[in-house]
Enzyme design. Structure first.
Site, mmCIF file in Angstrom:
data_model
loop_
_atom_site.group_PDB
_atom_site.id
_atom_site.type_symbol
_atom_site.label_atom_id
_atom_site.label_comp_id
_atom_site.label_asym_id
_atom_site.label_seq_id
_atom_site.Cartn_x
_atom_site.Cartn_y
_atom_site.Cartn_z
ATOM 1 N N GLU A 170 0.821 -1.217 0.000
ATOM 2 C CA GLU A 170 0.000 0.000 0.000
ATOM 3 C C GLU A 170 0.853 1.263 0.000
ATOM 4 O OE1 GLU A 170 -2.692 -0.232 3.320
ATOM 5 O OE2 GLU A 170 -3.937 -1.771 2.368
ATOM 6 N N GLU A 228 -6.174 -7.341 -0.538
ATOM 7 C CA GLU A 228 -6.422 -7.231 0.908
ATOM 8 C C GLU A 228 -7.726 -6.485 1.141
ATOM 9 O OE1 GLU A 228 -3.188 -5.776 3.602
ATOM 10 O OE2 GLU A 228 -4.808 -4.558 4.462
HETATM 11 C C1 IDC Z 1 -2.768 -3.616 10.637
HETATM 12 C C2 IDC Z 1 -2.897 -4.758 11.593
HETATM 13 C C3 IDC Z 1 -2.568 -4.282 12.980
HETATM 14 C C4 IDC Z 1 -1.189 -3.654 12.954
HETATM 15 C C5 IDC Z 1 -1.135 -2.553 11.905
HETATM 16 C C6 IDC Z 1 0.244 -1.939 11.766
HETATM 17 O O1 IDC Z 1 -4.199 -5.280 11.530
HETATM 18 O O2 IDC Z 1 -2.609 -5.348 13.906
HETATM 19 O O3 IDC Z 1 -0.900 -3.110 14.228
HETATM 20 O O4 IDC Z 1 -1.480 -3.094 10.660
HETATM 21 O O5 IDC Z 1 1.166 -2.892 11.397
HETATM 22 C C7 IDC Z 1 -3.919 -2.082 5.925
HETATM 23 C C8 IDC Z 1 -2.600 -2.727 5.958
HETATM 24 C C9 IDC Z 1 -2.495 -3.719 7.081
HETATM 25 C C10 IDC Z 1 -3.181 -3.197 8.330
HETATM 26 C C11 IDC Z 1 -4.661 -3.088 8.008
HETATM 27 C C12 IDC Z 1 -5.510 -2.620 9.186
HETATM 28 O O6 IDC Z 1 -2.245 -3.330 4.731
HETATM 29 O O7 IDC Z 1 -1.136 -3.961 7.347
HETATM 30 O O8 IDC Z 1 -2.989 -4.135 9.350
HETATM 31 N N1 IDC Z 1 -4.837 -2.187 6.892
HETATM 32 O O9 IDC Z 1 -5.120 -1.346 9.605
HETATM 33 N N2 IDC Z 1 -4.373 -1.282 4.984
HETATM 34 C C13 IDC Z 1 -5.589 -0.831 5.348
HETATM 35 C C14 IDC Z 1 -5.905 -1.395 6.579
#
Ligand code: IDC
Length: 491
Positions: free
Chosen positions: A208, A295
């Site tokens: 992303e 995702e």
């Molecule tokens: C989130 C995880 C969370 C973690 C955070 C930072 O769910 O536990 O603390 O990342 O590492 C994304 C990302 C994905 C995110 C997810 C939710 O690709 O890594 O995971 N998210 O925030 N993009 C949109 C949402």
């Protein structure tokens, strides 16, 4: 124990027919509808999936575990037009799950669980998320050898379990993939060498891009990284992220890469990203861009907060109708809504329904071809952060032309000894634009319609037909009509 406070007496059978209207109500069968209600999470009803007109699509997604294309049936994938296809050119839709950060939740990378994903859940893809930054990240302080071994093991277990595997270079807090471009090139050179013999691998080169990273910057990065992979795997399928956390597929559509076998990522979190982003997905695909939803979550973009089932269902309907592949975030028991397992579940394989979170139950229903919200609502667990949301009883079904419908019970009460229930309906069009629509809801037992809005309602026997109002009949591809509702007195 369900959350429902009212009796399960007179249940709506969540049978629906959604027929595309060209002035006349098309005859649509109620086949596939089954009763909703009863106790426990297994009582999901209305097992009606997208009834696409093209047969190939049905193979790919509509029949869950049995029908999904896998490495053993579809072989090595490539991209033709907007479509992933198998070795023989048949369309393939991938649907599955993503790990959380491999460094933090490595335990779910194991062969018995991957087999379970394939055989029990009906998934045909697993994504291996390798964070590039943050604590334990590949480019920060992570143990590179260990992480590479986990990725390789993940691909091997996936191959053994007959799943496709996405190797995800999980750019997130590092925002611009160019920041660790050299590490990315070294990583993909090494891993594509090590994985060259596997024909189940898809490479996702930047999860992303965000923080103002432009499509031009992502494109320049991709133009350097793609050839590194292609040197070892000339026809590898590659997924490229898009700006704004992989939401700006329109920018990629306006200026795509000059390369074969490339898909562009669109990511969504259903409670945050709604119709506007669905429209963007539909428009990008219609303009000829191959898109992969590599995702998504059904809560908000933080990965937590409340679940929006209506939006989640609208997304699934749209992706199914466009034959877009999708992967749900995340395989962990972290205490967050997007975790597929409950926080108190320490297993890494052999999962029972009681081990699954609300999102986990919903996803299993989707992958198995059952109606998504029902299982979650019937399980009795609270929807995170949203005490007011009623049980979602409605299923959706799609008529010949790609219309789908979801229905949620938003209120239930007793007055003068009679049960009353209020429902909200959303109609989504995944097919060609329509000027009018109609759905029919079957009710078990007698009912009286006491109020309704934003539609034209005709009760007849045990069926309630709902047609569009004068102002919400026109639905472009991917568009929804919502805020349609009614109240019935049951019994
Ligand atoms: C989130 C995880 C969370 C973690 C955070 C930072 O769910 O536990 O603390 O990342 O590492 C994304 C990302 C994905 C995110 C997810 C939710 O690709 O890594 O995971 N998210 O925030 N993009 C949109 C949402």
């Amino acid at each position: 124990m369900g959350r429902e406070t009212t009796s399960m007496a007179a249940w709506l059978r969540a049978c629906a027919l959604a027929a595309a209207m060209a002035g006349v109500l098309a005859a649509a069968a109620l086949a596939g509808c089954s009763p909703v209600g009863g106790d426990g999470p297994a009582s999901s009803g209305a097992v009606t999936k997208d009834v696409a007109t093209e047969g190939a699509r049905d193979d790919a997604s509509a029949d869950g575990a049995a029908g999904a294309a896998t490495p053993s049936t579809a072989g090595k994938l490539r991209v033709v037009g907007t479509q992933l296809v198998g070795a023989d050119g048949s369309p393939v839709q991938l649907r599955g799950v993503s790990t959380h950060g491999l460094a933090w939740f490595p335990q779910y990378v194991n062969e018995p669980f991957f087999r379970e994903l394939r055989q029990d859940w009906g998934a045909n893809v697993v994504r291996l998320a390798l964070y590039t930054a943050e604590s334990g990240g590949y480019c920060t302080d992570g143990d590179r050898e260990q992480l590479e071994a986990l990725v390789e093991e993940g691909v091997r277990f996936a191959a053994q379990a007959d799943l496709y595997a996405v190797v995800d270079w999980h750019v997130l807090s590092d925002a611009d993939p160019n920041r660790h471009k050299d590490e990315a090139k070294a990583f993909f050179a090494k891993m594509s060498t090590r994985l060259a013999a596997y024909d189940n691998v898809i490479y996702e080169i930047c999860n992303e891009p965000n923080g103002g990273t432009t499509w031009g910057a992502v494109k320049a990065y991709a133009e350097e990284v793609i050839p590194v992979i292609r040197e070892n795997v000339p026809d590898a399928v590659i997924v490229v992220g898009t700006p704004t956390w992989s939401q700006n597929v329109d920018e990629a559509a306006a200026d795509p890469l000059v390369a074969d076998n490339v898909l562009y990522a669109l990511h969504f979190y259903a409670a945050t990203h709604q119709q506007e982003l669905r429209d963007r997905l539909a428009a990008a695909v219609e303009s000829g861009l191959p898109v992969f939803v590599s995702e998504f979550g059904i809560c908000d973009a933080s990965g937590s907060g409340r679940i929006d089932y209506a939006s989640a269902d609208a997304w699934v309907s749209l992706m199914d109708s466009l034959d877009v592949s999708y992967i749900c975030w995340n395989l962990s028991n972290k205490d967050e809504t997007s975790a597929l397992f409950r926080p108190d579940c320490a297993k890494s394989s052999g999962f029972a329904e009681s081990d699954l979170s609300e999102e986990g139950l919903w996803l299993q229903g989707v992958l198995r071809g059952e109606v998504p919200p029902t299982a979650a609502a019937a399980s009795g667990a609270e929807m995170a952060g949203d005490e007011d949301d009623g049980s979602a009883l409605g299923g959706h079904s799609i008529g010949e032309e790609g219309l789908s419908f979801s229905m949620e019970r938003v209120n239930a009460w007793e007055a003068d000894g009679a049960p009353y229930e209020q429902y909200e309906v959303t109609v989504t069009n995944g097919g060609a634009p329509v000027d009018a629509w109609e759905v029919a809801v079957s009710l078990e037992g007698s009912f009286e319609l006491v109020d309704s809005w934003n539609g034209s309602f005709s009760p007849a026997g045990d069926t309630l037909r709902i047609a569009n109002a004068a102002y919400n009949g026109s639905l472009a591809t991917g568009a929804s009509a919502s805020d349609i509702g009614f109240i019935v007195r049951l019994g």
